[in-house]
Motif scaffolding. Structure first.
Motif, short mmCIF file in Angstrom:
data_model
loop_
_atom_site.label_atom_id
_atom_site.label_comp_id
_atom_site.label_asym_id
_atom_site.label_seq_id
_atom_site.Cartn_x
_atom_site.Cartn_y
_atom_site.Cartn_z
N GLU A 40 10.61 10.10 43.54
CA GLU A 40 11.71 9.02 43.93
C GLU A 40 11.15 7.82 43.96
OE1 GLU A 40 15.18 8.77 45.03
OE2 GLU A 40 14.50 10.79 45.64
N LEU A 41 9.95 7.64 43.84
CA LEU A 41 9.53 6.16 43.70
C LEU A 41 9.43 5.80 42.29
CD1 LEU A 41 6.50 5.69 46.36
CD2 LEU A 41 8.79 5.12 46.38
N PRO A 42 9.26 6.44 41.34
CA PRO A 42 9.51 5.85 40.06
C PRO A 42 11.09 6.02 39.79
CG PRO A 42 7.89 7.67 39.79
CD PRO A 42 8.29 7.73 41.49
N LEU A 43 11.65 6.37 40.30
CA LEU A 43 13.29 6.41 40.06
C LEU A 43 13.83 5.13 40.64
CD1 LEU A 43 14.48 10.14 40.18
CD2 LEU A 43 14.47 8.71 38.15
N LEU A 44 13.14 4.82 41.77
CA LEU A 44 13.45 3.54 42.42
C LEU A 44 13.18 2.30 41.52
CD1 LEU A 44 14.39 1.65 44.70
CD2 LEU A 44 12.09 1.73 45.75
N GLY A 45 12.06 2.55 40.83
CA GLY A 45 11.39 1.30 39.77
C GLY A 45 12.59 1.45 38.74
N ALA A 46 13.06 2.59 38.39
CA ALA A 46 13.86 2.89 36.95
C ALA A 46 15.29 2.18 37.54
CB ALA A 46 14.32 4.16 36.79
N SER A 47 15.90 2.26 38.69
CA SER A 47 17.02 2.05 39.24
C SER A 47 16.98 0.43 39.11
CB SER A 47 17.50 2.50 40.46
OG SER A 47 16.40 1.67 41.36
N LEU B 153 25.09 2.62 41.83
CA LEU B 153 25.29 3.04 43.64
C LEU B 153 23.77 3.69 44.04
CD1 LEU B 153 28.63 4.65 43.69
CD2 LEU B 153 28.07 2.40 44.30
N ARG B 154 22.83 3.70 43.27
CA ARG B 154 21.37 4.17 43.51
C ARG B 154 21.00 3.62 44.83
NH1 ARG B 154 19.02 8.00 40.59
NH2 ARG B 154 17.34 7.88 42.11
N PRO B 155 21.37 2.30 45.30
CA PRO B 155 20.78 1.82 46.47
C PRO B 155 21.05 2.53 47.66
CG PRO B 155 21.64 0.15 45.03
CD PRO B 155 22.00 1.23 44.27
N LEU B 156 22.23 3.67 47.47
CA LEU B 156 22.66 4.54 48.57
C LEU B 156 21.59 5.56 48.82
CD1 LEU B 156 26.49 5.04 47.49
CD2 LEU B 156 25.66 3.47 49.31
N ARG B 157 20.60 5.70 47.90
CA ARG B 157 19.56 6.65 48.07
C ARG B 157 18.30 5.92 48.79
NH1 ARG B 157 19.36 11.39 45.15
NH2 ARG B 157 17.30 11.10 45.12
N LEU C 208 18.99 8.00 31.18
CA LEU C 208 18.45 9.31 30.67
C LEU C 208 17.31 9.71 31.72
CD1 LEU C 208 18.05 8.79 26.90
CD2 LEU C 208 19.57 10.16 28.06
N MET C 209 16.63 8.95 32.35
CA MET C 209 15.74 9.51 33.29
C MET C 209 16.43 9.94 34.50
SD MET C 209 12.95 6.04 33.27
CE MET C 209 12.03 6.82 34.82
N ASN D 143 12.56 6.46 51.51
CA ASN D 143 11.47 6.20 52.53
C ASN D 143 11.14 7.55 52.89
OD1 ASN D 143 10.70 4.78 55.20
ND2 ASN D 143 12.05 6.57 55.98
N THR D 144 12.08 8.39 52.79
CA THR D 144 11.46 9.75 53.19
C THR D 144 10.49 10.30 52.43
OG1 THR D 144 13.60 10.44 53.95
CG2 THR D 144 12.23 12.39 53.03
N ALA D 145 10.55 9.87 50.96
CA ALA D 145 9.36 10.15 49.92
C ALA D 145 8.05 9.54 50.10
CB ALA D 145 9.88 9.61 48.51
N ILE D 146 8.08 8.29 50.73
CA ILE D 146 6.98 7.69 51.14
C ILE D 146 6.43 8.33 52.20
CG2 ILE D 146 6.19 5.32 52.02
CD1 ILE D 146 8.49 3.86 50.51
N GLN D 147 6.96 8.73 53.16
CA GLN D 147 6.60 9.36 54.47
C GLN D 147 5.81 10.84 53.88
OE1 GLN D 147 8.41 9.16 58.11
NE2 GLN D 147 10.04 8.05 57.36
#
Length: 229
Positions: free
Chosen positions: A24-31, A100-104, A64-65, A109-113
């Motif tokens: 989730e966190l790498p994908l946040l950076g990718a977004s 629309l990835r900001p909707l995730r 692609l990611m 936050n769940t992944a961080i916890q």
């Protein structure tokens, strides 16, 4: 008569939760890279060729990611494709429309916890923070998309990116001045989506704030009504 046995449920692969926590966190950076690459593609159409190509490459690689992540989640879920798409509708929408990835952001936050961190903000503060962050990221993405759709359209009133940002701010806050409006079908489709998101985000913020105020006043009333005071 012989009764039909209830349909057995399929348990997901135990690796699914670990994958979601890790990815989730790498994908946040990718977004964010995707958004930056798309911004370069839209805002620098006639700039240096390598800059424009770099933006397109960033968009393609990060998408692609997202596709790999979607396929891994589908594989580890052990669900049939139609059921996975139905139960993970937000993931499907985000794959088709990566802006629309900001909707995730709540899943981030769940992944961080899950990684061992603890939420430092209260519930209501988190709701307001996430809603504000989502509004900013979605607003920027929407402004880029509308500007790309409208800038060369006949009779367009959104001629600059500044016009698009102004229109998006008025739309997502449900103000709607009407001085600039989209004229293309794609621009108006985005406008409808932004109106819906704006109402939902505004409702989340005002609802959380109102609930917090009710709790504050309730505690004050309990203190005032406590015996011996």
């Amino acid at each position: 008569m012989r009764r039909r046995s209830p349909k057995a449920t399929v348990d997901p692969d135990p690796r699914l939760e670990r994958w979601e926590t890790w990815a989730e966190l790498p994908l946040l950076g990718a977004s964010l890279i995707f958004l930056a690459g798309y911004a370069v593609h839209v805002l620098v159409p006639n700039g240096a060729l390598f800059v424009h190509d770099a933006g397109l490459i960033a968009v393609g690689v990060t998408w692609l990611m997202f596709l790999v992540d979607y396929l891994v989640r589908y594989r580890l879920s052990r669900l049939r494709l139609h059921r996975f798409v139905r139960t993970h509708w937000l993931d499907t929408i985000v794959l088709v429309l990566p802006l629309l990835r900001p909707l995730r952001v709540v899943k981030v936050n769940t992944a961080i916890q899950r990684r061992g961190g603890r939420a430092r903000l209260g519930l209501y503060t988190r709701v307001i923070t996430y809603a504000s962050l989502t509004a900013v990221l979605l607003g920027f993405a929407g402004a880029l998309t509308v500007y790309q759709a409208e800038r060369d359209a006949p009779g367009a009133t959104i001629l600059t990116f500044g016009d698009s940002v102004w229109w998006m701010a008025a739309t997502i806050t449900t103000t709607g001045y009407g001085d600039v409006t989209p004229v293309t079908p794609w621009g108006r489709t985005i406008a409808v989506g932004m109106m819906i998101c704006g109402v939902a985000l505004l409702g989340a913020v005002t609802g959380s704030f109102s609930s917090w105020l009710v709790q504050v006043f309730t505690r004050e009333d309990e203190k005032d009504g406590a015996p011996g005071e």
